[in-house]
Design an enzyme around this catalytic site. Structure first.
Site, PDB file in Angstrom:
ATOM      1  N   ASP A   1      -0.092   0.262  -5.646  1.00 19.94           N
ATOM      2  CA  ASP A   1      -1.104   0.889  -5.043  1.00 19.94           C
ATOM      3  C   ASP A   1      -2.331   0.813  -6.114  1.00 19.94           C
ATOM      4  O   ASP A   1      -2.243   0.166  -6.994  1.00 19.94           O
ATOM      5  CB  ASP A   1      -0.812   2.551  -5.178  1.00 19.94           C
ATOM      6  CG  ASP A   1      -1.712   3.245  -4.283  1.00 19.94           C
ATOM      7  OD1 ASP A   1      -1.572   3.478  -2.974  1.00 19.94           O
ATOM      8  OD2 ASP A   1      -2.576   3.847  -4.869  1.00 19.94           O
TER       9      ASP A   1
ATOM     10  N   CYS B   1       0.757  -1.202  -0.095  1.00 21.48           N
ATOM     11  CA  CYS B   1       0.047  -0.009   0.085  1.00 21.48           C
ATOM     12  C   CYS B   1       0.839   1.347  -0.043  1.00 21.48           C
ATOM     13  O   CYS B   1       1.206   2.215   0.977  1.00 21.48           O
ATOM     14  CB  CYS B   1      -1.001   0.039   1.156  1.00 21.48           C
ATOM     15  SG  CYS B   1      -2.162  -1.603   1.379  1.00 21.48           S
ATOM     16  N   ALA B   2       1.559   1.449  -1.092  1.00 19.92           N
ATOM     17  CA  ALA B   2       2.883   2.345  -1.089  1.00 19.92           C
ATOM     18  C   ALA B   2       2.671   3.820  -1.148  1.00 19.92           C
ATOM     19  O   ALA B   2       3.524   4.591  -0.620  1.00 19.92           O
ATOM     20  CB  ALA B   2       3.677   1.804  -2.037  1.00 19.92           C
ATOM     21  N   ALA B   3       1.460   4.132  -1.961  1.00 18.02           N
ATOM     22  CA  ALA B   3       1.539   5.630  -2.136  1.00 18.02           C
ATOM     23  C   ALA B   3       1.561   6.434  -0.592  1.00 18.02           C
ATOM     24  O   ALA B   3       0.788   6.034   0.239  1.00 18.02           O
ATOM     25  CB  ALA B   3       0.140   6.027  -2.850  1.00 18.02           C
ATOM     26  N   PRO B   4       2.074   7.566  -0.822  1.00 20.26           N
ATOM     27  CA  PRO B   4       2.857   8.476  -1.793  1.00 20.26           C
ATOM     28  C   PRO B   4       3.961   7.833  -2.243  1.00 20.26           C
ATOM     29  O   PRO B   4       4.834   8.503  -3.052  1.00 20.26           O
ATOM     30  CB  PRO B   4       2.826   9.798  -1.571  1.00 20.26           C
ATOM     31  CG  PRO B   4       2.946   9.637   0.061  1.00 20.26           C
ATOM     32  CD  PRO B   4       2.025   8.604   0.374  1.00 20.26           C
ATOM     33  N   GLY B   5       4.624   6.836  -1.471  1.00 17.16           N
ATOM     34  CA  GLY B   5       5.688   6.111  -1.933  1.00 17.16           C
ATOM     35  C   GLY B   5       7.054   6.392  -1.064  1.00 17.16           C
ATOM     36  O   GLY B   5       8.110   5.718  -1.525  1.00 17.16           O
ATOM     37  N   GLY B   6       7.046   6.911  -0.007  1.00 23.78           N
ATOM     38  CA  GLY B   6       7.975   7.326   0.783  1.00 23.78           C
ATOM     39  C   GLY B   6       8.662   6.052   1.336  1.00 23.78           C
ATOM     40  O   GLY B   6      10.114   6.083   1.369  1.00 23.78           O
ATOM     41  N   LYS B   7       8.204   5.232   1.688  1.00 25.84           N
ATOM     42  CA  LYS B   7       8.814   3.776   2.409  1.00 25.84           C
ATOM     43  C   LYS B   7       9.527   3.033   1.324  1.00 25.84           C
ATOM     44  O   LYS B   7      10.486   2.505   1.480  1.00 25.84           O
ATOM     45  CB  LYS B   7       7.782   3.081   3.154  1.00 25.84           C
ATOM     46  CG  LYS B   7       6.978   3.741   4.463  1.00 25.84           C
ATOM     47  CD  LYS B   7       6.044   3.036   4.958  1.00 25.84           C
ATOM     48  CE  LYS B   7       5.148   3.801   5.919  1.00 25.84           C
ATOM     49  NZ  LYS B   7       4.471   4.693   5.520  1.00 25.84           N
TER      50      LYS B   7
ATOM     51  N   CYS C   1      -1.134   5.035  10.360  1.00 26.15           N
ATOM     52  CA  CYS C   1      -0.825   6.436  10.950  1.00 26.15           C
ATOM     53  C   CYS C   1      -2.184   6.739  11.736  1.00 26.15           C
ATOM     54  O   CYS C   1      -2.718   7.996  11.829  1.00 26.15           O
ATOM     55  CB  CYS C   1      -0.778   7.347   9.762  1.00 26.15           C
ATOM     56  SG  CYS C   1      -2.249   7.789   8.463  1.00 26.15           S
TER      57      CYS C   1
END
Length: 446
Positions: free
Chosen positions: A284, A260-266, A380
């Protein structure tokens, strides 16, 4: 400033009554109206301030109006909220200006009949030296709800989960402006070199002690205009998200799946940590978000991220076998209210269907983790039903996984009594967002 107040009114109205996202609505308003830095600052202060303190503002209005806030027409109520906020919390705005501009604003937005009512309420408030009373402290939930502009159901949940001391830490942090934290792209520069470059560009730069390549910056203006940003030397990522990425323990040559990557920071974090050596599958549900991940990868010079559209809870979308698996699942977002203040006004039913979705994503994707591999589950939010309850159930129903204790860096303190394989971060002033991290290792069937 009168035109800016009208822009503020339109933005606040969109967020509170048309379900717009505050950050997107505000950024759009600044861009569409080509506002300078002074007007942008005024606008941001007023928009976020009213949204953050709506419950308190309505409580005050109820003490100076014969018509209760729930009965006041929405446009009129927003103008009153803006007026009260300027009088109480914007020292550079004279009380007379706050009143007069509110009356003018009512006419500009077509609420002519309400102008006299608005004038009377605000002048009465000023005439009474802006005095107001909070609910009695003996009525704890109502008192906390009004004082911190937070729904009673959230106050009650946090008191039950974390106790009064930690609840006050959370509530006091709700209206705090979060730091702007960036991740240094060590593929292109060092933290020391980037910090010097940013200082030379006029920014204020502070170190984040518990993360090797993180900096807090301020005085930025538009980040996209910075040469160091265009050159791909950093990207924006909150310190809680960075810590979550770090605890995945990805190494060079590994295969990582971020489902569940967006916005991609990890995904970006892990690709950089792996020194651009290995494979990061970044997924995503929405194509436009996948495109953003690809754009960030290209800017940063990352070559090992394979970003694609995928439904994380669809069993037909098979994952590659991986060494590290990150499930940063969709959640209620109660840990990032200070970034998205409108979240606090969502109904309590927001969490009714989320736990099953979160558990489904976790279980479906865990199957593709290799023996000895590491799984991180994160949100979060600050809600046991989405956090500790999910991971406890997962361990109980998956004997091929075991808790994997977290090695916390110096400077990270536990505020919650919890197992060593999980961490709850509270949104303290000047520190990270509220966040939950849990880590497991796949050991095979026992």
């Amino acid at each position: 400033m009168s035109d800016v107040r009208k822009i503020a009114f339109n933005t606040i109205y969109r967020v509170l009554h048309e379900q717009a996202y505050s950050a997107l609505a505000l950024n759009s308003a600044i861009k569409d109206n080509n506002l300078n830095s002074l007007d942008s600052s005024f606008l941001s202060h007023l928009v976020y301030g009213v949204i953050e303190r709506k419950i308190l503002l309505d409580h005050i209005i109820s003490q100076y109006s014969k018509i209760k806030p729930k009965k006041i027409e929405n446009k009129t109520l927003v103008i009153l909220e803006m007026g009260i906020y300027q009088i109480l919390f914007m020292d550079k705005v004279p009380d007379s200006a706050a009143v007069n501009e509110s009356v003018k604003l009512s006419k500009k937005v077509g609420s002519y009949k309400s102008s006299g009512f608005i004038n009377a309420v605000l002048r009465n408030f000023v005439r009474n030296d802006t005095k107001y009373s909070l609910p009695d402290e003996s009525e704890k939930l109502e008192y906390l709800s009004v004082k911190y502009s937070c729904p009673e159901y959230l106050c009650e949940m946090w008191l039950s989960q974390y106790g009064e001391k930690n609840t006050l830490i959370i509530l006091e942090g709700l209206s705090d402006r979060p730091p702007l934290t960036i991740r240094v792209n060590s593929l292109k520069t060092t933290k020391e070199a980037l910090a010097a470059e940013l200082v030379n560009a006029g920014l204020v730069v502070q170190n984040v002690d518990y993360l090797d390549n993180a900096l807090n910056i301020s005085g930025t203006g538009s980040i996209e205009n910075l040469k160091s940003f265009k050159d791909g030397k950093f990207y924006v990522q909150d310190s809680a998200s960075q810590l979550c990425s770090e605890l995945l323990n990805a190494e060079e040559g590994m295969t990582v799946c971020d489902v569940c990557a967006a916005p991609g920071g990890k995904s970006l974090y892990n690709a950089i940590k792996m020194n651009n050596n290995g494979h990061v599958y970044s997924y995503d549900l929405f194509e436009h978000k996948v495109n953003l991940i690809n754009e960030s990868s290209n800017r940063l010079g990352i070559e090992i991220i394979d970003a694609n559209v995928r439904d994380a809870q669809n069993k037909e979308y098979v994952l590659p076998v991986c060494d590290r698996l990150l499930c940063d699942v969709p959640c209620s977002g109660f840990g990032i209210i200070r970034r998205k203040p409108e979240i606090r006004y969502k109904k309590a039913t927001i969490i009714d269907n989320l736990p099953q979705l979160q558990y489904s994503i976790l279980c479906i994707n865990a199957d593709k983790l290799s023996i000895g591999g590491v799984l991180v589950y994160s949100t979060c939010t600050l809600c046991d039903k989405e956090n500790i309850d999910i991971v406890s159930r997962f361990l109980a129903e998956h004997p091929d996984f075991e808790p994997y204790p977290l090695e916390l860096p110096t400077g990270i303190k536990r505020y919650v009594d919890e197992p060593e394989h999980v961490l709850t971060l509270l949104p303290h002033r000047g520190l990270s967002d509220g966040f939950f991290i849990a880590r497991f290792k796949k050991v095979g069937h026992r």
